[in-house]
Design a protein around this motif. Sequence first.
Motif, short mmCIF file in Angstrom:
data_model
loop_
_atom_site.label_atom_id
_atom_site.label_comp_id
_atom_site.label_asym_id
_atom_site.label_seq_id
_atom_site.Cartn_x
_atom_site.Cartn_y
_atom_site.Cartn_z
N VAL A 3 -17.01 -15.22 30.41
CA VAL A 3 -17.95 -16.36 30.52
C VAL A 3 -19.47 -16.30 30.25
CG1 VAL A 3 -19.33 -17.45 32.97
CG2 VAL A 3 -17.59 -16.43 33.56
N TYR A 99 -13.55 -21.63 38.36
CA TYR A 99 -14.23 -20.95 37.38
C TYR A 99 -13.33 -19.89 36.45
CZ TYR A 99 -16.52 -17.21 38.31
OH TYR A 99 -16.86 -15.79 38.59
N THR A 105 -15.01 -19.76 30.24
CA THR A 105 -16.09 -20.84 31.02
C THR A 105 -17.49 -20.16 30.39
OG1 THR A 105 -15.74 -20.66 33.07
CG2 THR A 105 -17.39 -20.82 33.48
N VAL A 127 -20.27 -13.91 38.51
CA VAL A 127 -19.88 -13.26 37.78
C VAL A 127 -18.93 -11.65 37.02
CG1 VAL A 127 -18.54 -13.84 35.60
CG2 VAL A 127 -19.56 -15.49 36.54
N ALA A 134 -18.62 -11.38 31.00
CA ALA A 134 -19.85 -12.70 30.93
C ALA A 134 -20.96 -11.75 29.55
CB ALA A 134 -21.41 -12.11 32.09
#
Length: 149
Positions: A3, A99, A105, A127, A134
């Motif tokens: 993400v 997601y 994402t 997340v 991330a």
Amino acid sequence: MEVSFYHLQRQPLDAALPVLLEKALERGWRAIVRGPVRERLEALDTHLWTYDDASFLPHGLAGAGPDPAEQPVLLTDGTDNPNGAACLFLLSGAPVDGYEGYTRTVLMFDGNDEDELAAARAFWKDVKAAGHDATYWQQTDRGGWTRKA
């Protein structure tokens, strides 16, 4: 799954998003652009046809035209994935449901809007708590991106 958080500071979404969509397509990924309201997506649809005279970004708007499954980039306010996209672009205020079903994402948020910053921070925590990778990207003065985390 990764993400990525893209912190818009120098350029608006309309300038930054087409470049990132082109990069996703170059990787062979289909993309979903999920927005919070239909009107915003309709304006973005028009913009993507005209943003650069030297470029063409194939895309469609869910519910308005050809089969969504055929679209390399699909603009939608829904949470489904009718074009089998690997990459989900979330515009600020869009639902984040589902997601996890994408290879990547991307959340794009306006760094000059306190509500968008707060929502991005909350999503970052979610997340990370879910154990996903991330990354945080900040715009440079020239509109490029620098990874900050």
